[in-house]
Design a protein around this motif. Structure first.
Motif, short mmCIF file in Angstrom:
data_model
loop_
_atom_site.label_atom_id
_atom_site.label_comp_id
_atom_site.label_asym_id
_atom_site.label_seq_id
_atom_site.Cartn_x
_atom_site.Cartn_y
_atom_site.Cartn_z
N ILE A 140 11.21 6.71 -9.71
CA ILE A 140 11.87 6.22 -8.76
C ILE A 140 11.63 7.53 -7.39
N GLU A 141 10.90 7.22 -6.34
CA GLU A 141 10.75 8.99 -5.88
C GLU A 141 12.10 9.01 -4.96
N ALA A 142 12.19 7.55 -4.15
CA ALA A 142 12.64 7.29 -2.71
C ALA A 142 12.88 5.79 -2.55
N ILE A 143 14.03 5.53 -2.21
CA ILE A 143 14.74 4.30 -1.77
C ILE A 143 15.33 4.46 -0.59
N ARG A 144 14.78 3.33 0.24
CA ARG A 144 15.25 2.84 1.91
C ARG A 144 16.01 1.25 2.09
N GLU A 145 16.65 1.15 3.00
CA GLU A 145 16.47 -0.05 3.36
C GLU A 145 15.75 -0.11 3.77
N ALA A 146 15.50 -2.03 3.74
CA ALA A 146 14.46 -2.79 4.07
C ALA A 146 14.48 -3.28 5.39
N THR A 147 13.59 -3.52 6.23
CA THR A 147 13.49 -2.86 7.69
C THR A 147 13.33 -5.54 7.98
N SER A 148 13.68 -5.49 9.19
CA SER A 148 13.59 -7.15 9.53
C SER A 148 12.29 -7.65 8.92
N GLU A 149 10.89 -6.44 9.58
CA GLU A 149 9.85 -7.46 9.26
C GLU A 149 9.61 -7.48 7.75
N GLU A 150 9.82 -5.88 7.12
CA GLU A 150 10.12 -6.43 5.91
C GLU A 150 10.71 -8.11 4.85
N ILE A 151 11.57 -8.11 5.34
CA ILE A 151 12.43 -8.99 5.11
C ILE A 151 11.61 -9.90 5.21
N LYS A 152 11.15 -11.01 6.21
CA LYS A 152 10.20 -11.31 6.77
C LYS A 152 9.49 -12.18 5.32
N ARG A 153 8.43 -11.04 5.87
CA ARG A 153 7.63 -11.23 4.84
C ARG A 153 7.40 -10.77 3.78
N ARG A 154 8.29 -10.86 3.53
CA ARG A 154 9.41 -10.51 2.13
C ARG A 154 8.21 -9.67 0.97
N SER A 155 7.59 -8.41 1.30
CA SER A 155 6.64 -7.86 1.41
C SER A 155 6.90 -5.89 2.05
N ALA A 156 6.19 -5.23 1.23
CA ALA A 156 6.18 -3.42 1.97
C ALA A 156 5.08 -3.56 1.89
N GLY A 157 4.10 -4.65 2.15
CA GLY A 157 2.78 -4.80 2.49
C GLY A 157 1.73 -4.08 0.98
N THR A 158 2.38 -4.13 0.36
CA THR A 158 1.52 -3.35 -0.99
C THR A 158 1.42 -4.83 -2.18
N GLY A 159 0.61 -4.88 -2.36
CA GLY A 159 -0.24 -5.81 -3.53
C GLY A 159 -0.77 -5.53 -5.34
N PHE A 160 0.35 -4.34 -5.39
CA PHE A 160 -0.84 -4.08 -6.51
C PHE A 160 -0.66 -5.17 -7.69
N PHE A 161 -0.29 -5.52 -7.52
CA PHE A 161 0.51 -7.08 -8.88
C PHE A 161 -0.56 -8.44 -8.30
N LYS A 162 -1.17 -8.16 -6.96
CA LYS A 162 -1.52 -9.15 -6.91
C LYS A 162 -3.74 -9.05 -6.95
N ILE A 163 -4.44 -9.94 -6.90
CA ILE A 163 -5.59 -9.39 -6.99
C ILE A 163 -5.97 -9.94 -5.96
N GLN A 164 -6.21 -8.63 -4.43
CA GLN A 164 -6.51 -8.33 -3.07
C GLN A 164 -7.97 -8.92 -3.24
N ALA A 165 -8.08 -9.15 -2.13
CA ALA A 165 -9.56 -9.56 -1.27
C ALA A 165 -10.69 -8.08 -1.41
N VAL A 166 -11.80 -8.67 -1.60
CA VAL A 166 -12.90 -6.78 -1.60
C VAL A 166 -14.02 -7.76 -1.32
N HIS A 167 -14.37 -8.66 -0.64
CA HIS A 167 -15.57 -9.38 -0.56
C HIS A 167 -14.47 -10.23 0.49
N THR A 168 -15.00 -10.45 2.07
CA THR A 168 -15.13 -11.35 2.75
C THR A 168 -15.82 -12.52 2.54
N LYS A 169 -16.86 -12.21 2.28
CA LYS A 169 -17.99 -13.68 2.49
C LYS A 169 -18.83 -14.03 1.26
#
Length: 177
Positions: A140-169
């Protein structure tokens, strides 16, 4: 500050299989939302009450990680149903499989093209880490409070444990990820 949801943690880690093969290394800290959708529940549970500077090691069994390998999510499809540009490693949403594919293929699954043959395509709907026990060593390198936007979307915008889009079409107007 001690970790408790909702908050943001910055982690570095090494992810290995049980034979010690490295699967992923984060040398630079990446932020994750605790209490949302960024991390596996087993990791969130282990983080509770810890603080910056703490290091942890976890053994993650398939049922707590990406599930057991399900052979029912493997499909052999006709190569002629797919565009010539299809390559191994591409991913296709089940809802976007070409007409003529097995109707039993789930629509809510992301399929990976694992093998291409002249007459057939092998599609695997399992997560790439399904069926694998994992060892995660992290700090654990750092801890901070989540912003209201992060709380709303339930994510810091990281998706390491999800398969992410590689190609769009997918050539021929089929969606690829």
């Amino acid at each position: 500050m001690k970790i408790k949801p909702p908050c943001i943690v910055a982690l570095t880690w090494t992810l290995q299989d049980t034979l010690g093969e490295e699967l992923d290394v984060l040398d630079e800290a990446v932020e994750f939302f605790v209490g949302g959708d960024d991390l596996l529940q087993v990791i969130e549970d282990a983080l509770q009450g810890h603080q910056a500077g703490d290091s942890l090691e976890l053994q993650i069994e398939p049922e707590d990680g990406f599930g057991d390998f399900d052979e029912n999510l493997m499909f052999l499809e006709s190569r002629q149903l797919f565009p010539a540009e299809l390559e191994e490693g591409m991913t296709i949403e089940g809802a976007s499989l070409p007409a003529g594919c097995n109707p039993d293929a789930p629509k809510d699954v992301l399929f990976t093209v694992t093998e291409l043959y002249p007459e057939h395509v092998v599609l695997d709907g399992n997560h790439p880490l399904a069926g694998i026990a994992l060892r995660l060593t992290f700090k654990i390198e750092a801890i901070r409070e989540a912003t209201s936007e992060e709380i709303k979307r339930r994510s810091a915008g990281t998706g390491f444990f999800k398969i992410q889009a590689v190609h769009t079409k997918l050539p021929g107007n089929q969606t690829l990820h």
